[in-house]
Design an enzyme around this catalytic site. Structure first.
Site, PDB file in Angstrom:
ATOM      1  N   MET A   1     -12.139   4.182  -0.243  1.00  0.00           N
ATOM      2  CA  MET A   1     -12.762   4.445   1.064  1.00  0.00           C
ATOM      3  C   MET A   1     -13.477   5.782   0.955  1.00  0.00           C
ATOM      4  O   MET A   1     -13.105   6.790   1.577  1.00  0.00           O
ATOM      5  CB  MET A   1     -11.683   4.449   2.159  1.00  0.00           C
ATOM      6  CG  MET A   1     -11.195   3.043   2.483  1.00  0.00           C
ATOM      7  SD  MET A   1      -9.646   3.033   3.390  1.00  0.00           S
ATOM      8  CE  MET A   1      -8.499   3.079   2.018  1.00  0.00           C
TER       9      MET A   1
ATOM     10  N   HIS B   1      -8.464   0.854  -3.722  1.00  0.00           N
ATOM     11  CA  HIS B   1      -9.362   0.663  -2.580  1.00  0.00           C
ATOM     12  C   HIS B   1     -10.036   1.988  -2.274  1.00  0.00           C
ATOM     13  O   HIS B   1      -9.410   2.908  -1.746  1.00  0.00           O
ATOM     14  CB  HIS B   1      -8.507   0.161  -1.399  1.00  0.00           C
ATOM     15  CG  HIS B   1      -9.269  -0.012  -0.127  1.00  0.00           C
ATOM     16  ND1 HIS B   1      -8.632  -0.270   1.073  1.00  0.00           N
ATOM     17  CD2 HIS B   1     -10.601   0.021   0.148  1.00  0.00           C
ATOM     18  CE1 HIS B   1      -9.536  -0.382   2.028  1.00  0.00           C
ATOM     19  NE2 HIS B   1     -10.739  -0.197   1.499  1.00  0.00           N
TER      20      HIS B   1
ATOM     21  N   MET C   1      -9.082   7.934   0.113  1.00  0.00           N
ATOM     22  CA  MET C   1      -9.934   8.267   1.270  1.00  0.00           C
ATOM     23  C   MET C   1     -10.501   9.677   1.089  1.00  0.00           C
ATOM     24  O   MET C   1      -9.786  10.574   0.645  1.00  0.00           O
ATOM     25  CB  MET C   1      -9.107   8.246   2.561  1.00  0.00           C
ATOM     26  CG  MET C   1      -8.398   6.933   2.821  1.00  0.00           C
ATOM     27  SD  MET C   1      -7.440   7.034   4.344  1.00  0.00           S
ATOM     28  CE  MET C   1      -6.598   5.458   4.313  1.00  0.00           C
TER      29      MET C   1
ATOM     30  N   SER D   1       0.844  -1.196   0.000  1.00  0.00           N
ATOM     31  CA  SER D   1       0.000   0.000   0.000  1.00  0.00           C
ATOM     32  C   SER D   1       0.876   1.241   0.000  1.00  0.00           C
ATOM     33  O   SER D   1       1.665   1.444   0.933  1.00  0.00           O
ATOM     34  CB  SER D   1      -0.902   0.006   1.240  1.00  0.00           C
ATOM     35  OG  SER D   1      -1.421   1.311   1.419  1.00  0.00           O
TER      36      SER D   1
ATOM     37  N   HIS E   1      -1.279  -1.418  -4.201  1.00  0.00           N
ATOM     38  CA  HIS E   1      -2.535  -1.112  -3.509  1.00  0.00           C
ATOM     39  C   HIS E   1      -2.602   0.393  -3.267  1.00  0.00           C
ATOM     40  O   HIS E   1      -1.688   0.983  -2.673  1.00  0.00           O
ATOM     41  CB  HIS E   1      -2.574  -1.878  -2.192  1.00  0.00           C
ATOM     42  CG  HIS E   1      -3.866  -1.766  -1.448  1.00  0.00           C
ATOM     43  ND1 HIS E   1      -4.969  -2.560  -1.708  1.00  0.00           N
ATOM     44  CD2 HIS E   1      -4.235  -0.948  -0.434  1.00  0.00           C
ATOM     45  CE1 HIS E   1      -5.946  -2.237  -0.881  1.00  0.00           C
ATOM     46  NE2 HIS E   1      -5.534  -1.254  -0.096  1.00  0.00           N
TER      47      HIS E   1
ATOM     48  N   ASP F   1      -6.388  -6.958   4.137  1.00  0.00           N
ATOM     49  CA  ASP F   1      -5.842  -5.595   4.127  1.00  0.00           C
ATOM     50  C   ASP F   1      -5.724  -5.050   5.542  1.00  0.00           C
ATOM     51  O   ASP F   1      -6.736  -4.834   6.213  1.00  0.00           O
ATOM     52  CB  ASP F   1      -6.761  -4.692   3.287  1.00  0.00           C
ATOM     53  CG  ASP F   1      -6.212  -3.272   3.146  1.00  0.00           C
ATOM     54  OD1 ASP F   1      -5.104  -2.980   3.649  1.00  0.00           O
ATOM     55  OD2 ASP F   1      -6.911  -2.453   2.518  1.00  0.00           O
TER      56      ASP F   1
ATOM     57  N   ASP G   1      -4.837   3.430  -1.716  1.00  0.00           N
ATOM     58  CA  ASP G   1      -5.901   3.741  -0.766  1.00  0.00           C
ATOM     59  C   ASP G   1      -6.414   5.154  -0.994  1.00  0.00           C
ATOM     60  O   ASP G   1      -5.722   6.134  -0.703  1.00  0.00           O
ATOM     61  CB  ASP G   1      -5.363   3.635   0.666  1.00  0.00           C
ATOM     62  CG  ASP G   1      -5.125   2.197   1.088  1.00  0.00           C
ATOM     63  OD1 ASP G   1      -6.059   1.389   0.951  1.00  0.00           O
ATOM     64  OD2 ASP G   1      -4.003   1.888   1.538  1.00  0.00           O
TER      65      ASP G   1
ATOM     66  N   MET H   1     -11.055  -6.574   5.537  1.00  0.00           N
ATOM     67  CA  MET H   1     -10.222  -5.626   6.294  1.00  0.00           C
ATOM     68  C   MET H   1      -9.825  -6.272   7.617  1.00  0.00           C
ATOM     69  O   MET H   1     -10.693  -6.727   8.373  1.00  0.00           O
ATOM     70  CB  MET H   1     -10.979  -4.326   6.588  1.00  0.00           C
ATOM     71  CG  MET H   1     -11.308  -3.452   5.386  1.00  0.00           C
ATOM     72  SD  MET H   1      -9.896  -2.937   4.394  1.00  0.00           S
ATOM     73  CE  MET H   1      -8.906  -2.038   5.589  1.00  0.00           C
TER      74      MET H   1
HETATM   75  C1  DX5 Z   1      -6.298   1.180   5.764  1.00  0.00           C
HETATM   76  C2  DX5 Z   1      -5.852   0.853   4.367  1.00  0.00           C
HETATM   77  C3  DX5 Z   1      -4.750  -0.145   4.293  1.00  0.00           C
HETATM   78  C4  DX5 Z   1      -3.476   0.332   4.909  1.00  0.00           C
HETATM   79  C5  DX5 Z   1      -2.559  -0.822   5.167  1.00  0.00           C
HETATM   80  O1  DX5 Z   1      -7.342   2.083   5.697  1.00  0.00           O
HETATM   81  O2  DX5 Z   1      -6.920   0.334   3.622  1.00  0.00           O
HETATM   82  O3  DX5 Z   1      -4.541  -0.529   2.943  1.00  0.00           O
HETATM   83  O4  DX5 Z   1      -2.815   1.263   4.092  1.00  0.00           O
HETATM   84  O5  DX5 Z   1      -1.478  -0.318   5.848  1.00  0.00           O
HETATM   85  P1  DX5 Z   1      -0.738  -1.106   7.010  1.00  0.00           P
HETATM   86  O6  DX5 Z   1      -0.019  -2.231   6.334  1.00  0.00           O
HETATM   87  O7  DX5 Z   1       0.150  -0.075   7.575  1.00  0.00           O
HETATM   88  O8  DX5 Z   1      -1.773  -1.630   7.960  1.00  0.00           O
HETATM   89 ZN    ZN Z   2      -6.446  -0.531   1.637  1.00  0.00          ZN
END
Ligand code: DX5
Ligand code: ZN
Length: 239
Positions: free
Chosen positions: A86, A84, A55, A27, A51, A193, A53, A155
């Site tokens: 969010m 991903h 948000m 990620s 990956h 994840d 993320d 998750m």
């Molecule tokens: C959390 C994300 C994850 C996160 C994983 O909201 O969806 O993908 O970046 O990071 P680590 O490996 O630090 O938990």
């Molecule tokens: Zn993620």
């Protein structure tokens, strides 16, 4: 090639577990954004997916990155982009996500309790499609829609922040998705994840996952390439 282990379906009958070779999806949330291209190029030869993320500050209380960043990093790598979302309205941005270089979009089941329409919109935009379950969301919510998905994401932390601790109790959902996928003869990917490191990745593999998202344990490691190798070796030890 698949690794075959033992399992049982809901009626207790024997079923083979048809797990695909493990894939590592770092990620970029944990990468140094000032050197993002360089960070991605460094791990590119040893990883399988990237990956990403996204948000929005509404679905989760954090804001990360958006389409201009995705389009920028598309020019530095051919890795598949596992995006991903969010966000509360990812369906409004599917074409833009594809145009920015996205390959797979995953949306939260908490946003789309009935995801049939958004799955169709994602495919029409040229994206592969997956559903994500936050820790409180039960397995039963996704079961009717597993066949709709290229990937189901469990998750193992609460969506919103990197660097949280792995929640082992979420692995029972991975086991149940694995049983469903194998019993139905599907090839759906199962991704875990959050909180993945050399200790927890084996737990996720044992539960039946085949794609592993790791942010902190890869990009914050002194040697990210060695960190990916450690994850792979922990998975192989698991069998
Ligand atoms: C959390 C994300 C994850 C996160 C994983 O909201 O969806 O993908 O970046 O990071 P680590 O490996 O630090 O938990
Ligand atoms: Zn993620």
């Amino acid at each position: 090639m698949c690794s075959i282990g033992e399992g049982s379906n809901r009626s207790g009958e024997y079923t083979a577990r048809m797990m695909k070779p493990a894939r590592i999806a770092p990620s970029i949330l944990a990468a140094d954004f000032a050197r993002l291209g360089e960070e991605i190029r460094r791990v590119e030869p040893v990883i399988d997916l990237l990956h990403i993320d996204v948000m929005d500050g509404h679905f989760v209380p954090n804001v990360s990155l958006g389409f201009p960043v995705i389009a920028s990093i598309r020019s530095v790598t051919d890795l598949p982009f596992d995006c991903h979302m969010m966000t509360t309205n990812p369906d409004a941005y599917l074409e833009l996500l594809r145009a920015s270089g996205g390959d797979l979009v995953t949306v939260h089941l908490e946003v789309f309790p009935d995801p049939i329409a958004v799955a169709g919109q994602a495919r029409a935009a040229g994206l592969r499609f997956g559903l994500v379950l936050n820790p409180p969301t039960p397995y039963e919510a996704v079961e009717p829609y597993i066949e709709l998905c290229d990937m189901v994401v469990i998750m193992s932390v609460h969506a919103g922040f990197g660097g949280q601790s792995f929640m082992a109790e979420t692995m029972s959902k991975v086991e149940r998705v694995r049983k469903y996928v194998d019993s139905a003869g599907l090839s759906t990917d199962i991704e875990v994840d959050g909180g993945i490191d050399p200790q927890t990745v084996g737990v996720a593999r044992a539960a039946g996952a085949d794609v592993f998202v790791a942010g902190t344990s890869v990009f914050r490691a002194p040697d990210p390439i060695a960190a990916v190798a450690e994850l792979r070796s922990a998975i192989e030890t698991q069998g």
